[in-house]
Design an enzyme around this catalytic site. Structure first.
Site, PDB file in Angstrom:
ATOM      1  N   ASP A  32       0.873  -1.181   0.000  1.00 34.64           N
ATOM      2  CA  ASP A  32       0.000   0.000   0.000  1.00 34.64           C
ATOM      3  C   ASP A  32       0.905   1.224   0.000  1.00 34.64           C
ATOM      4  O   ASP A  32       1.855   1.288   0.780  1.00 34.64           O
ATOM      5  CB  ASP A  32      -0.891  -0.015   1.246  1.00 34.64           C
ATOM      6  N   PHE A  81      -6.922  -4.541  -4.341  1.00 35.51           N
ATOM      7  CA  PHE A  81      -7.864  -3.473  -3.987  1.00 35.51           C
ATOM      8  C   PHE A  81      -7.318  -2.088  -4.325  1.00 35.51           C
ATOM      9  O   PHE A  81      -8.094  -1.141  -4.432  1.00 35.51           O
ATOM     10  CB  PHE A  81      -8.136  -3.484  -2.474  1.00 35.51           C
ATOM     11  N   ALA A  82      -5.991  -1.943  -4.396  1.00 31.81           N
ATOM     12  CA  ALA A  82      -5.401  -0.601  -4.486  1.00 31.81           C
ATOM     13  C   ALA A  82      -5.952   0.146  -5.693  1.00 31.81           C
ATOM     14  O   ALA A  82      -5.904  -0.354  -6.810  1.00 31.81           O
ATOM     15  CB  ALA A  82      -3.881  -0.716  -4.606  1.00 31.81           C
ATOM     16  N   TYR A 149     -13.141   6.903 -14.180  1.00 31.98           N
ATOM     17  CA  TYR A 149     -13.021   5.863 -13.150  1.00 31.98           C
ATOM     18  C   TYR A 149     -13.526   4.524 -13.683  1.00 31.98           C
ATOM     19  O   TYR A 149     -12.818   3.509 -13.624  1.00 31.98           O
ATOM     20  CB  TYR A 149     -13.804   6.271 -11.893  1.00 31.98           C
ATOM     21  N   LYS A 153     -11.225   1.008 -14.750  1.00 34.40           N
ATOM     22  CA  LYS A 153     -11.447  -0.337 -14.196  1.00 34.40           C
ATOM     23  C   LYS A 153     -11.812  -1.334 -15.293  1.00 34.40           C
ATOM     24  O   LYS A 153     -11.365  -2.491 -15.277  1.00 34.40           O
ATOM     25  CB  LYS A 153     -12.564  -0.273 -13.147  1.00 34.40           C
ATOM     26  N   ILE A 220     -28.736  16.731  -0.311  1.00 33.95           N
ATOM     27  CA  ILE A 220     -29.264  15.662  -1.160  1.00 33.95           C
ATOM     28  C   ILE A 220     -29.106  16.112  -2.612  1.00 33.95           C
ATOM     29  O   ILE A 220     -29.647  17.158  -3.006  1.00 33.95           O
ATOM     30  CB  ILE A 220     -30.748  15.379  -0.845  1.00 33.95           C
ATOM     31  N   ARG A 294     -26.216  15.821  -8.920  1.00 33.19           N
ATOM     32  CA  ARG A 294     -24.771  15.751  -9.141  1.00 33.19           C
ATOM     33  C   ARG A 294     -24.563  15.149 -10.531  1.00 33.19           C
ATOM     34  O   ARG A 294     -25.185  14.135 -10.857  1.00 33.19           O
ATOM     35  CB  ARG A 294     -24.149  14.871  -8.058  1.00 33.19           C
ATOM     36  N   GLY A 296     -23.644  13.063 -13.601  1.00 33.22           N
ATOM     37  CA  GLY A 296     -23.210  11.680 -13.799  1.00 33.22           C
ATOM     38  C   GLY A 296     -23.856  10.662 -12.881  1.00 33.22           C
ATOM     39  O   GLY A 296     -23.497   9.493 -12.919  1.00 33.22           O
ATOM     40  N   ASP A 297     -24.808  11.077 -12.021  1.00 34.37           N
ATOM     41  CA  ASP A 297     -25.474  10.114 -11.130  1.00 34.37           C
ATOM     42  C   ASP A 297     -26.661   9.463 -11.853  1.00 34.37           C
ATOM     43  O   ASP A 297     -27.651  10.122 -12.127  1.00 34.37           O
ATOM     44  CB  ASP A 297     -26.017  10.818  -9.880  1.00 34.37           C
TER      45      ASP A 297
HETATM   46  N1  UFG Z   1     -25.314  11.660  -2.356  1.00 33.83           N
HETATM   47  C1  UFG Z   1     -25.982  12.787  -1.882  1.00 33.83           C
HETATM   48  N2  UFG Z   1     -25.289  13.642  -1.089  1.00 33.83           N
HETATM   49  C2  UFG Z   1     -23.988  13.459  -0.744  1.00 33.83           C
HETATM   50  C3  UFG Z   1     -23.320  12.310  -1.234  1.00 33.83           C
HETATM   51  C4  UFG Z   1     -24.021  11.433  -2.045  1.00 33.83           C
HETATM   52  O1  UFG Z   1     -27.166  12.994  -2.149  1.00 33.83           O
HETATM   53  O2  UFG Z   1     -23.421  14.303  -0.030  1.00 33.83           O
HETATM   54  C5  UFG Z   1     -26.056  10.710  -3.195  1.00 33.83           C
HETATM   55  C6  UFG Z   1     -25.451  10.554  -4.568  1.00 33.83           C
HETATM   56  O3  UFG Z   1     -25.978  11.518  -5.437  1.00 33.83           O
HETATM   57  C7  UFG Z   1     -25.871   9.125  -4.915  1.00 33.83           C
HETATM   58  C8  UFG Z   1     -25.905   8.417  -3.567  1.00 33.83           C
HETATM   59  O4  UFG Z   1     -25.965   9.444  -2.591  1.00 33.83           O
HETATM   60  O5  UFG Z   1     -27.147   9.130  -5.444  1.00 33.83           O
HETATM   61  C9  UFG Z   1     -24.683   7.574  -3.303  1.00 33.83           C
HETATM   62  O6  UFG Z   1     -23.543   8.374  -3.552  1.00 33.83           O
HETATM   63  P1  UFG Z   1     -22.054   7.908  -3.198  1.00 33.83           P
HETATM   64  O7  UFG Z   1     -21.158   9.029  -3.594  1.00 33.83           O
HETATM   65  O8  UFG Z   1     -22.017   7.408  -1.811  1.00 33.83           O
HETATM   66  O9  UFG Z   1     -21.844   6.656  -4.129  1.00 33.83           O
HETATM   67  P2  UFG Z   1     -21.976   6.550  -5.716  1.00 33.83           P
HETATM   68  O10 UFG Z   1     -23.241   5.793  -5.963  1.00 33.83           O
HETATM   69  O11 UFG Z   1     -21.806   7.803  -6.428  1.00 33.83           O
HETATM   70  O12 UFG Z   1     -20.648   5.771  -6.015  1.00 33.83           O
HETATM   71  C10 UFG Z   1     -20.540   4.421  -5.788  1.00 33.83           C
HETATM   72  C11 UFG Z   1     -19.104   4.049  -5.459  1.00 33.83           C
HETATM   73  C12 UFG Z   1     -18.212   4.269  -6.659  1.00 33.83           C
HETATM   74  C13 UFG Z   1     -18.792   3.568  -7.839  1.00 33.83           C
HETATM   75  C14 UFG Z   1     -20.191   4.066  -8.077  1.00 33.83           C
HETATM   76  C15 UFG Z   1     -20.829   3.422  -9.246  1.00 33.83           C
HETATM   77  O13 UFG Z   1     -18.640   4.795  -4.375  1.00 33.83           O
HETATM   78  O14 UFG Z   1     -16.926   3.771  -6.400  1.00 33.83           O
HETATM   79  O15 UFG Z   1     -20.978   3.789  -6.938  1.00 33.83           O
HETATM   80  O16 UFG Z   1     -21.981   4.120  -9.589  1.00 33.83           O
HETATM   81  F1  UFG Z   1     -18.071   3.778  -8.943  1.00 33.83           F
END
Ligand code: UFG
Length: 340
Positions: A32, A81-82, A149, A153, A220, A294, A296-297
Site C-alpha cells: 500500500d 484493492f489498491a 473511473y 477499471k 441531497i 450531481r 453523472g449520477d
Molecule cells: N449523495 C448525496 N449527497 C452526498 C453524497 C451522495 O445525495 O453528499 C447521493 C449521490 O448523489 C448518490 C448516492 O448518494 O445518489 C450515493 O452516492 P455515493 O457518492 O455514496 O456513491 P456513488 O453511488 O456515487 O458511487 C458508488 C461508489 C463508486 C462507484 C459508483 C458506481 O462509491 O466507487 O458507486 O456508480 F463507482
C-alpha cells in the site's frame, strides 16, 4: 504456508480484507502506498488477531518491488484493492486514475506473471456498466462506463481476460475474478477497522458525520429523479459481506478461468431512506438541504446478484439497512477523527 498479497490493504475495503484473511489464519502481506490508506489500520488488525501482517509501503504497480515481495513470501493468491475510487475526481484528473488504476494493474500483473501467481481477485465496479437501460443489473449487461473511473477499471478487466487467454495458450495457470462492487458501506462489526476517507464523498459516512455534528448538513443531490421519493436509489452492500464474497471466490478459482460477479444485495435504497435510517439508528436529527443533481449520477442502480448465488452459493447476509448503518455509526463514534 504461502501468503496472500493484498494490495491497498491499508484502505477502507482492503483493510477489511486483511482482517478477514488474518482471522481465517492466512499469512498476509500488504502493499500500500499509504496515499489514501492508513498504517494504523494494519496495526489494528495485528492487535485484534495477534498475528503479524507485513506492510510494504509502495505502489502496487511497482513491478520490481512487488515481484520481490511475491517471490520472498511465496505468494500464489492476490487480492487487488489498491485504486483511486472517486467518480467525480476521475473526471477532473483522469490521468491520475489511468495511472493508479490501469497502469498500476499492468505493472502488478507483470510481477504476478513473473512470480507465478495463480489466482487473482480484482476490485471492479458497477461503474463499468455506465447508465444501464434496466435494473436489476446482471453481469450480461453491456459495459459502457461514463466516467474515467469506470473506464480505468473496465480496461483492467479486459487486460485480465487477455492475460488469462495467454496463460491458457501457454498451458500455465492463471485464474481471475472481476468483482463488480455496488455501494460498499458499513464497517467491521467488531470495530477493528473502518472507513476513514479524506475528503469523504460517500453518502453513508457523510450522513453519519452530520448526525455526530462533524459537518453542518447533508446536501441531497437531486430530488426530481423518476424514483419513488425523487432521490437516487443505490444497492448498499455491507463491507464484511463484500469481503466474504472475495474469500469465497478466491477459494473457487482453479487452473485457468475467468469469472465476473456483481456484488450487491439486490435491493435499492434511496438517499432519503439512508437519511431516515441514520436518524433511527443514531437517535439524532440529520440536517438536510435539497440541492441540484450531481453530474453523472444514474437514477437507479441495483444488482442482480443471482449469478454468484447460483455458482458459489454466496449471498449478502447483512440485509438490514439499519444494521449496515449501525456498524458505520459505531466506528465513527469511536473514531471521529479517523485513524488519527
Ligand atoms: N449523495 C448525496 N449527497 C452526498 C453524497 C451522495 O445525495 O453528499 C447521493 C449521490 O448523489 C448518490 C448516492 O448518494 O445518489 C450515493 O452516492 P455515493 O457518492 O455514496 O456513491 P456513488 O453511488 O456515487 O458511487 C458508488 C461508489 C463508486 C462507484 C459508483 C458506481 O462509491 O466507487 O458507486 O456508480 F463507482
Amino acid at each position: 504456508m504461502a501468503s496472500v498479497l493484498v494490495t491497498g490493504g491499508a484502505g477502507y475495503i482492503g483493510s477489511h480484507g486483511v482482517l478477514r484473511l488474518a482471522r481465517d489464519g492466512h499469512e498476509v502481506v500488504v502493499v500500500d502506498n499509504l496515499v489514501r490508506g492508513h498504517r494504523e489500520a494494519i496495526a489494528a488488525v495485528e492487535r485484534a488477531t495477534g498475528t503479524r501482517v507485513e506492510l510494504v509501503e509502495g505502489d502496487a504497480g511497482d513491478r520490481a518491488l512487488v515481484e520481490g515481495v511475491l517471490r520472498r513470501r511465496g505468494v500464489r493468491d492476490v487480492m487487488h484493492f489498491a485504486a483511486l475510487a472517486y467518480v467525480g475526481e476521475s473526471v477532473e484528473r483522469p490521468l491520475e486514475y489511468y495511472r493508479a488504476n490501469t497502469s498500476a494493474a499492468i505493472g502488478l500483473l507483470e510481477a504476478c506473471e513473473a512470480a507465478g501467481v495463480e489466482r487473482f481477485v480484482f476490485s471492479s465496479t458497477c461503474a463499468t456498466y455506465g447508465e444501464p437501460a434496466a435494473v436489476p443489473i446482471a453481469e450480461t449487461c453491456p459495459q459502457s462506463p461514463i466516467s474515467p473511473y469506470g473506464r480505468s477499471k473496465l480496461m483492467v478487466e479486459r487486460v485480465l481476460a487477455d492475460v488469462a487467454e495467454s496463460r491458457r495458450r501457454a498451458g500455465g495457470a492463471f485464474a481471475y475474478a472481476a468483482l463488480r462492487y455496488f455501494n460498499v458501506a458499513g464497517c467491521d462489526r467488531a470495530g477493528v477497522v473502518g472507513e476513514a476517507h479524506d475528503p469523504e464523498t460517500h453518502l453513508v459516512p457523510i450522513v453519519l458525520q452530520a448526525a455526530l455534528g462533524l459537518r453542518d448538513r447533508v446536501t441531497i443531490f437531486g430530488t426530481d429523479y423518476a424514483t419513488p421519493d425523487g432521490t437516487c436509489v443505490r444497492d448498499y452492500i455491507h463491507v464484511e459481506d463484500l469481503i466474504d464474497a472475495h474469500v469465497r471466490v478466491l477459494g473457487a478459482l482453479r487452473g485457468v478461468e475467468e469469472r465476473a460477479y456483481n456484488l450487491g444485495i439486490g435491493r435499492g435504497h434511496s438517499v432519503r431512506e439512508i437519511v431516515s435510517a441514520a436518524e433511527r439508528v443514531t437517535g439524532r436529527r440529520v440536517p438536510v438541504v435539497e440541492g441540484p443533481r450531481r453530474a453523472g449520477d444514474p437514477p437507479r442502480l441495483f444488482a442482480d446478484p443471482g449469478k454468484i448465488r447460483r455458482e458459489l452459493g454466496w449471498e449478502a447476509r447483512i440485509r438490514d439497512l439499519d444494521e449496515i448503518i449501525a456498524s458505520a455509526w459505531n466506528w465513527l463514534r469511536a473514531h471521529p477523527k479517523g485513524y488519527a
